[in-house]
Write a protein that holds these residues in place. Structure first.
Motif, PDB file in Angstrom:
ATOM      1  N   ALA A 135       0.828  -1.206   0.000  1.00 19.16           N
ATOM      2  CA  ALA A 135       0.000   0.000   0.000  1.00 19.16           C
ATOM      3  C   ALA A 135       0.860   1.254   0.000  1.00 19.16           C
ATOM      4  CB  ALA A 135      -0.926  -0.010   1.215  1.00 19.16           C
ATOM      5  N   SER A 136       1.944   1.234   0.769  1.00 14.22           N
ATOM      6  CA  SER A 136       2.833   2.397   0.790  1.00 14.22           C
ATOM      7  C   SER A 136       3.697   2.466  -0.461  1.00 14.22           C
ATOM      8  CB  SER A 136       3.723   2.355   2.035  1.00 14.22           C
ATOM      9  OG  SER A 136       2.958   2.575   3.207  1.00 14.22           O
ATOM     10  N   MET A 137       4.202   1.308  -0.923  1.00 13.31           N
ATOM     11  CA  MET A 137       5.048   1.317  -2.110  1.00 13.31           C
ATOM     12  C   MET A 137       4.287   1.793  -3.344  1.00 13.31           C
ATOM     13  SD  MET A 137       8.160   0.577  -1.372  1.00 13.31           S
ATOM     14  CE  MET A 137       8.829   0.213  -2.993  1.00 13.31           C
ATOM     15  N   ARG A 138       2.990   1.575  -3.373  1.00 13.53           N
ATOM     16  CA  ARG A 138       2.209   2.023  -4.531  1.00 13.53           C
ATOM     17  C   ARG A 138       2.123   3.542  -4.623  1.00 13.53           C
ATOM     18  NH1 ARG A 138       0.093  -1.478  -7.902  1.00 13.53           N
ATOM     19  NH2 ARG A 138      -0.177  -3.663  -7.253  1.00 13.53           N
ATOM     20  N   LYS A 139       2.472   4.226  -3.557  1.00 12.57           N
ATOM     21  CA  LYS A 139       2.511   5.687  -3.611  1.00 12.57           C
ATOM     22  C   LYS A 139       3.640   6.166  -4.520  1.00 12.57           C
ATOM     23  CE  LYS A 139       0.695   6.072   1.113  1.00 12.57           C
ATOM     24  NZ  LYS A 139       1.004   6.488   2.498  1.00 12.57           N
ATOM     25  N   LEU A 140       4.615   5.283  -4.759  1.00 16.82           N
ATOM     26  CA  LEU A 140       5.719   5.596  -5.666  1.00 16.82           C
ATOM     27  C   LEU A 140       5.403   4.951  -7.010  1.00 16.82           C
ATOM     28  CD1 LEU A 140       8.686   4.813  -3.242  1.00 16.82           C
ATOM     29  CD2 LEU A 140       7.424   6.948  -3.514  1.00 16.82           C
ATOM     30  N   GLY A 141       5.060   5.728  -7.973  1.00 20.58           N
ATOM     31  CA  GLY A 141       4.595   5.194  -9.252  1.00 20.58           C
ATOM     32  C   GLY A 141       5.556   4.231  -9.911  1.00 20.58           C
ATOM     33  N   ALA A 142       6.846   4.360  -9.624  1.00 19.46           N
ATOM     34  CA  ALA A 142       7.847   3.525 -10.291  1.00 19.46           C
ATOM     35  C   ALA A 142       7.705   2.053  -9.948  1.00 19.46           C
ATOM     36  CB  ALA A 142       9.246   4.014  -9.929  1.00 19.46           C
ATOM     37  N   TYR A 143       7.000   1.734  -8.872  1.00 19.61           N
ATOM     38  CA  TYR A 143       6.908   0.345  -8.428  1.00 19.61           C
ATOM     39  C   TYR A 143       5.585  -0.321  -8.774  1.00 19.61           C
ATOM     40  CZ  TYR A 143      11.290   0.935  -5.993  1.00 19.61           C
ATOM     41  OH  TYR A 143      12.612   1.153  -5.720  1.00 19.61           O
ATOM     42  N   GLY A 144       4.712   0.385  -9.464  1.00 26.37           N
ATOM     43  CA  GLY A 144       3.405  -0.174  -9.769  1.00 26.37           C
ATOM     44  C   GLY A 144       3.461  -1.471 -10.551  1.00 26.37           C
ATOM     45  N   GLU A 145       4.295  -1.513 -11.583  1.00 28.21           N
ATOM     46  CA  GLU A 145       4.370  -2.717 -12.420  1.00 28.21           C
ATOM     47  C   GLU A 145       4.929  -3.895 -11.635  1.00 28.21           C
ATOM     48  OE1 GLU A 145       5.974  -4.031 -16.869  1.00 28.21           O
ATOM     49  OE2 GLU A 145       6.869  -2.303 -15.847  1.00 28.21           O
ATOM     50  N   ALA A 146       5.988  -3.659 -10.849  1.00 29.79           N
ATOM     51  CA  ALA A 146       6.572  -4.745 -10.053  1.00 29.79           C
ATOM     52  C   ALA A 146       5.566  -5.257  -9.022  1.00 29.79           C
ATOM     53  CB  ALA A 146       7.838  -4.256  -9.356  1.00 29.79           C
ATOM     54  N   LEU A 147       4.804  -4.366  -8.406  1.00 29.63           N
ATOM     55  CA  LEU A 147       3.801  -4.781  -7.432  1.00 29.63           C
ATOM     56  C   LEU A 147       2.676  -5.565  -8.094  1.00 29.63           C
ATOM     57  CD1 LEU A 147       3.727  -1.516  -5.336  1.00 29.63           C
ATOM     58  CD2 LEU A 147       4.439  -3.752  -4.489  1.00 29.63           C
ATOM     59  N   ASP A 148       2.327  -5.184  -9.315  1.00 31.30           N
ATOM     60  CA  ASP A 148       1.310  -5.950 -10.057  1.00 31.30           C
ATOM     61  C   ASP A 148       1.799  -7.377 -10.303  1.00 31.30           C
ATOM     62  OD1 ASP A 148      -0.359  -3.758 -10.146  1.00 31.30           O
ATOM     63  OD2 ASP A 148       0.186  -3.189 -12.196  1.00 31.30           O
ATOM     64  N   VAL A 149       3.084  -7.523 -10.605  1.00 33.60           N
ATOM     65  CA  VAL A 149       3.649  -8.849 -10.839  1.00 33.60           C
ATOM     66  C   VAL A 149       3.629  -9.665  -9.547  1.00 33.60           C
ATOM     67  CG1 VAL A 149       5.786 -10.078 -11.393  1.00 33.60           C
ATOM     68  CG2 VAL A 149       5.063  -8.151 -12.805  1.00 33.60           C
ATOM     69  N   VAL A 150       3.975  -9.034  -8.416  1.00 30.97           N
ATOM     70  CA  VAL A 150       3.922  -9.732  -7.128  1.00 30.97           C
ATOM     71  C   VAL A 150       2.499 -10.190  -6.828  1.00 30.97           C
ATOM     72  CG1 VAL A 150       4.239  -9.484  -4.633  1.00 30.97           C
ATOM     73  CG2 VAL A 150       5.937  -8.531  -6.196  1.00 30.97           C
ATOM     74  N   ASP A 151       1.524  -9.316  -7.086  1.00 25.48           N
ATOM     75  CA  ASP A 151       0.118  -9.691  -6.866  1.00 25.48           C
ATOM     76  C   ASP A 151      -0.265 -10.886  -7.732  1.00 25.48           C
ATOM     77  OD1 ASP A 151      -0.205  -7.711  -5.008  1.00 25.48           O
ATOM     78  OD2 ASP A 151      -1.206  -6.308  -6.373  1.00 25.48           O
ATOM     79  N   ALA A 152       0.139 -10.841  -8.998  1.00 26.12           N
ATOM     80  CA  ALA A 152      -0.193 -11.933  -9.918  1.00 26.12           C
ATOM     81  C   ALA A 152       0.450 -13.235  -9.454  1.00 26.12           C
ATOM     82  CB  ALA A 152       0.269 -11.588 -11.333  1.00 26.12           C
ATOM     83  N   TYR A 153       1.687 -13.155  -8.990  1.00 27.10           N
ATOM     84  CA  TYR A 153       2.402 -14.346  -8.506  1.00 27.10           C
ATOM     85  C   TYR A 153       1.719 -14.910  -7.263  1.00 27.10           C
ATOM     86  CZ  TYR A 153       6.380 -17.251  -7.082  1.00 27.10           C
ATOM     87  OH  TYR A 153       7.191 -18.301  -6.707  1.00 27.10           O
ATOM     88  N   GLY A 154       1.238 -14.027  -6.387  1.00 28.64           N
ATOM     89  CA  GLY A 154       0.563 -14.483  -5.187  1.00 28.64           C
ATOM     90  C   GLY A 154      -0.732 -15.211  -5.468  1.00 28.64           C
ATOM     91  N   LYS A 155      -1.392 -14.842  -6.560  1.00 32.80           N
ATOM     92  CA  LYS A 155      -2.665 -15.482  -6.917  1.00 32.80           C
ATOM     93  C   LYS A 155      -2.458 -16.742  -7.741  1.00 32.80           C
ATOM     94  CE  LYS A 155      -4.997 -10.991  -6.919  1.00 32.80           C
ATOM     95  NZ  LYS A 155      -5.533  -9.893  -7.767  1.00 32.80           N
ATOM     96  N   ASP A 156      -1.432 -16.725  -8.612  1.00 32.75           N
ATOM     97  CA  ASP A 156      -1.191 -17.847  -9.517  1.00 32.75           C
ATOM     98  C   ASP A 156       0.283 -17.803  -9.909  1.00 32.75           C
ATOM     99  OD1 ASP A 156      -0.801 -19.349 -11.910  1.00 32.75           O
ATOM    100  OD2 ASP A 156      -2.946 -19.271 -12.326  1.00 32.75           O
TER     101      ASP A 156
END
Length: 663
Positions: free
Chosen positions: A225-246
């Protein structure tokens, strides 16, 4: 959020189950009220724990869904109700330092009791290997550990755990331990020495929780939630979310992200990507035996290459071997790699000191020919698969191994100098996963302060660190619902290159980022450490000094003492005739220089062109003689990875390094 499965450590927590129950936990029936589930505490609570004095005490855990829960600590008791998932939370009133007490939770005639609970001050210690380094490995360990017995000092080590998904519970229960000859050797040396110093100062019980991971970057320890405040990490966080689900979907998303990066830095990347295809004809490629950096190779073209080298190996497997192998181990790789098995990407890494251990998806290997491909991106010191041959194997679930070939085909790729992005879920350079697994499960626990010793993994990105460190402060304060939670920060020590002339220093810039972050936070303090560093060892053993300096800063920011938090800090640099005069605070009686009447390590700069300056100290100022000639724009001090310094306060604390504009 889904609560992870509970694990209770055997023999550690004494649990009393009342009402004639024959087991600690009886499974609740979905269709009948005949069975009763004994309530339990979250695993951060255990025998010998220390709870924060003088603050409301948040407790939580699991019980039967909808159960009425009673929590008792000493003579204080509160009621709560479990929700539909069995989760309960209860807040006990603030209590002064004292104990030992029993802490119990009861529901439906069953009780779980924890024993030997103290009320005192609790510290959260986090960071990378210099915080992780255990007392057993610190200077003077035989004496310090042998004579450490103290029932009022306790600690708990959080077991290393990474997770792409936010966790409400630890997968492995921490174990609270009482300081003593058989236990203290396992404690964080920095945190122990800080805790011991503060215990001696305030005479109340102390406990510390150590959540650290060697080599970890700060990005690993901040919530999504805090890292998403930094736009540069949005794509990496999306990948982490995707990995956590599948996992498979996350792997595919990360492959797309990485290959897009390769295409942006290497014009030949798209064409060379065909070399990962198992059907690619590599018959014209030469072969070499692996096991060293390629700048040490006897093959001249390889030894002089800087950039990308591709490696291919073929291994013949039986049907039984193909079905049983679950991991690919490649040992250490310098510096970054991307690895495919039969054309499927199985992993990537960027840390030369971390062995590569990649999971092989079921069904990927087959009877007969299998092709392993590794793309290596080197650093300036040469690259390669550098471990001995016996560390490159396919490993089965039963622990047996299948050796990989000694000689691999290779092809020189592009000449390239770039830093491959880390895989965002892979520790220690992940994004948010260590927070998920090692910090989030403590949400609600109260602390007197947090101590942070980290930054080595972020050296080279100091400007970003000026954003990330304050973000970590804010993130943890929100996690623990303590908006003014004090932080004490151990500044990077001295390590690496010495300076023979002024120049760039990644470690000096990171130290300055730490200084600025602390200076801008009214609830943070800094411990300067570079006078006790070791330029040949990134893990200097003298942790007692670091702990004592953190404790001194804590006495100011956490306990409100009216003392200086540390040593001299430069606050201004101004022209005075031909000279530049630098004014310091916190000199504690005046500045002094050791082994010389001159202060060494000062530089005067015109924009980015710097030169050493002749400096002398008097009172609270340092004069740079003749430095105002020309057009000086800034002054610097101790600006090197491993600086040699001799400027101290009257009470023997080193002046902090700095960079200041000349007014």
């Amino acid at each position: 959020m889904k609560l992870s499965r509970e694990r209770r450590r055997a023999g550690s927590v004494k649990q009393t189950v009342l009402g004639g129950l024959g087991a600690l936990v009886l499974a609740a029936s979905a269709h009948s009220g005949a069975a009763t589930q004994a309530p339990v505490f979250a695993s951060i609570f255990g025998d010998h724990a220390v709870l924060q004095r003088d603050q409301p005490i948040e407790t939580w855990g699991k019980a039967a869904p909808g159960a009425s829960v009673a929590v008792k600590l000493g003579d204080k008791a509160v009621q709560a109700a479990a929700d539909g998932s069995g989760r309960w939370r209860a807040q006990l009133p603030a209590m002064p330092a004292g104990g030992p007490y029993a802490l119990s939770v009861s529901a439906s005639g069953a009780t779980t009791t924890l024993h030997d609970i103290l009320l005192g001050d609790v510290f959260l210690c986090g960071g990378q290997s210099n915080m992780e380094l255990a007392m057993a490995n610190a200077t003077n360990a035989p004496m310090d550990v042998t004579y450490s017995a103290n029932p009022q000092i306790r600690f708990a080590n959080i077991v290393r755990e990474t997770s792409p998904v936010l966790q409400e519970e630890f997968k492995t229960a921490p174990q609270w331990q009482v300081a003593g000859a058989q236990t203290t050797g396992q404690a964080s040396a920095v945190c122990y020495h800080m805790a011991r110093s503060l215990h001696r100062q305030y005479k109340v019980p102390v406990g510390f929780v150590n959540a650290s991971w060697g080599g970890s970057s700060i990005q690993s320890w901040i919530s999504a939630a805090s890292m998403r405040k930094l736009g540069a990490y949005g794509e990496a966080l999306d990948v982490v979310d995707a990995y956590g689900k599948d996992v498979a979907a996350g792997m595919r998303a990360e492959e797309r992200r990485q290959e897009a990066w390769w295409a942006s830095v290497d014009p030949a990347a798209r064409a060379q990507r065909a070399w990962a295809n198992p059907e690619f004809d590599d018959s014209a490629w030469p072969a070499m035996e692996l096991g060293a950096r390629w700048n040490e190779s006897s093959i001249e073209a390889v030894s002089k290459h800087r950039g990308v080298v591709w490696f291919r190996a073929t291994v013949e497997l039986t049907a039984q071997q193909a079905g049983s192998a679950t991991q690919l181990l490649l040992g250490q790789i310098a510096t970054a790699d991307t690895t495919w098995v039969n054309g499927v990407r199985v992993g990537a890494g960027i840390n030369w000191w971390a062995g590569r251990d990649y999971a092989v998806p079921k069904g990927l290997l087959k009877a007969g020919k299998n092709v392993i491909v590794v793309r290596v991106l080197d650093d300036d010191n040469g690259g390669g698969l550098v471990s001995p041959a016996d560390q490159r194997v396919l490993r089965a679930a039963d622990g047996s191994s299948i050796a990989l070939p000694l000689r691999w085909k290779y092809h020189l790729g592009s000449h390239l100098k770039a830093a491959q992005p880390p895989t965002p879920w892979e520790p220690p350079t992940s994004v948010t996963t260590l927070y998920n697994g090692m910090i989030a499960p403590m949400q609600g626990f109260r602390f007197k302060l947090a101590a942070w010793y980290q930054g080595e993994a972020n050296a080279g990105a100091a400007q970003e660190y000026r954003t990330l460190l304050p973000l970590l402060f804010a993130d943890w304060r929100k996690t623990f619902a303590q908006p003014e939670l004090p932080f004490v920060v151990a500044q990077l020590t001295s390590f690496g290159s010495v300076a023979t002339k002024p120049g760039y220093s990644a470690w000096a810039e990171l130290r300055e980022a730490q200084s600025v972050s602390v200076r801008n936070d009214p609830h943070a303090g800094l411990a300067v450490t570079f006078d006790f560093g070791d330029r040949s060892d990134i893990h200097p053993g003298q942790k007692a000094i670091v702990g004592a300096r953190l404790a001194r800063a804590a006495r100011v920011v956490a306990y409100g003492e009216k003392i200086t938090p540390g040593g001299p800090q430069a606050v201004s640099a101004s022209r005075r005739g031909k000279d530049i005069v630098i004014r310091f605070t916190d000199t504690n009686g005046g500045l002094r220089t050791y082994s010389s009447d001159m202060a060494i390590g000062f530089e005067v700069c015109e924009k980015d062109a710097c030169k050493y300056a002749r400096a002398s100290a008097k009172g609270d100022t340092v004069t740079l003689h003749g430095a105002a000639a020309g057009h000086p724009s800034k002054v610097r001090y101790a600006w090197a990875d491993a600086p040699f310094i001799n400027l101290f306060s009257a009470d023997d604390l080193p002046a902090n390094g700095f960079e200041l504009e000349v007014k």
